[in-house]
Design an enzyme around this catalytic site. Structure first.
Site, PDB file in Angstrom:
ATOM      1  N   GLY A  29       0.821  -1.195   0.000  1.00 44.19           N
ATOM      2  CA  GLY A  29       0.000   0.000   0.000  1.00 44.19           C
ATOM      3  C   GLY A  29       0.859   1.251   0.000  1.00 44.19           C
ATOM      4  O   GLY A  29       2.097   1.178   0.071  1.00 44.19           O
ATOM      5  N   ASN A  30       0.229   2.401  -0.057  1.00 41.19           N
ATOM      6  CA  ASN A  30       0.977   3.655  -0.059  1.00 41.19           C
ATOM      7  C   ASN A  30       1.652   3.936   1.274  1.00 41.19           C
ATOM      8  O   ASN A  30       2.666   4.632   1.317  1.00 41.19           O
ATOM      9  CB  ASN A  30       0.037   4.819  -0.414  1.00 41.19           C
TER      10      ASN A  30
ATOM     11  N   ASP B  80      -5.330  -3.031  -5.232  1.00 42.44           N
ATOM     12  CA  ASP B  80      -5.942  -3.313  -3.933  1.00 42.44           C
ATOM     13  C   ASP B  80      -7.460  -3.337  -4.029  1.00 42.44           C
ATOM     14  O   ASP B  80      -8.124  -4.192  -3.435  1.00 42.44           O
ATOM     15  CB  ASP B  80      -5.483  -2.296  -2.895  1.00 42.44           C
TER      16      ASP B  80
END
Length: 259
Positions: A8-9, A110
């Site tokens: 994820g970020n 995602d």
């Protein structure tokens, strides 16, 4: 065992599956500069603590919204586990469902993985809410097709913007409010109300609009770190599943014959 990696970020989550069951999971801050060797030092130590041998990992699947992290994860998997990783949405790990939007290629990995897992676990039309760096609302119809959604700033991004652009407001934690009152008596309480209850109102309002537009009963599946916190203060979620993305990766790997 299957090693599922969700990039994820903000964080990278590594999870080990035995079948469809998660044996353990680990989390590390996302940094595209982190090398495959650095990942290995960290990961091997954690595996040793759990008594897991490298040879027990026979397949790896990766979902990533950070393209720059890909090469170093490939190095990690190939060098230290001796396998070629699957990347969700590619090759044998193709999505396998209809993406009914204007730009299908722009759908984040995602969100696609969440859609697969939600449809596999729940019947009917679904609204999938994922609390990450951004908060996303995704519509999955009763056939499993992705129909579109909403991207909103995550609550931490909203708080960061508020604090960084004001001179006197303090940084506060994202936590349950001390009362249900929406009349704050001091600066911190007023910030908690604005950030927390404002976010709850945003979610409730958007979900009401989504259900009205869908025109059929739609259940809400929530995932992400803050889902459990918000679930205590609203009744809009039908299911809370913290591991939805990881479970989606396991489903894709199984379909690809790698789990």
């Amino acid at each position: 065992m299957l090693l599922a990696v969700d990039v994820g970020n903000t964080n990278v989550v590594f999870a080990l599956f035995q079948g469809r069951e998660i044996r353990t999971r680990w989390r590390i801050a996302t940094d595209p500069r982190r090398t495959g060797d650095e990942y290995a030092v960290w990961l091997m130590q954690l595996m040793a603590i759990e008594g897991i041998e490298r040879a027990e990992i026979t397949s790896v699947i990766v979902s990533s919204v950070v393209p720059r992290a890909r090469h170093n994860l490939e190095v990690l998997v190939q060098k230290y586990f001796g396998v070629t990783p699957l990347f969700a949405g590619e090759g044998a790990a193709e999505w396998g469902f209809e993406i009914d939007v204007d730009e299908p290629q722009s759908l984040g990995a995602d969100r696609a993985v969440n859609a697969i897992a939600a449809h596999a676990k729940h019947a009917g039309d679904l609204i999938v809410v994922d609390f990450g760096t951004a908060t996303t609302f995704d519509i999955v119809d009763f056939n499993g097709a992705y129909k579109g959604g909403i991207i909103a700033p995550g609550i931490n991004l909203s708080l960061d913007a508020l604090v960084s652009n004001t001179a006197k407001l303090p940084r506060i934690a994202i936590e349950s409010p001390r009362s249900d009152s929406v009349i704050g008596r001091n600066t911190e309480d007023q910030m908690h109300i604005g950030v927390f209850w404002g976010y709850v109102a945003m979610m409730e309002g958007l979900i009401a609009r989504l259900r009205a537009e869908i025109g059929r009963p739609a259940e809400v599946v929530a995932t992400g770190g803050l889902a459990i916190l918000f679930d205590k203060h609203t009744d809009i979620f039908d299911y809370v599943d913290a591991d939805l993305t990881l479970e989606g990766l396991a489903i894709i790997a199984e379909r690809a014959g790698a789990a």
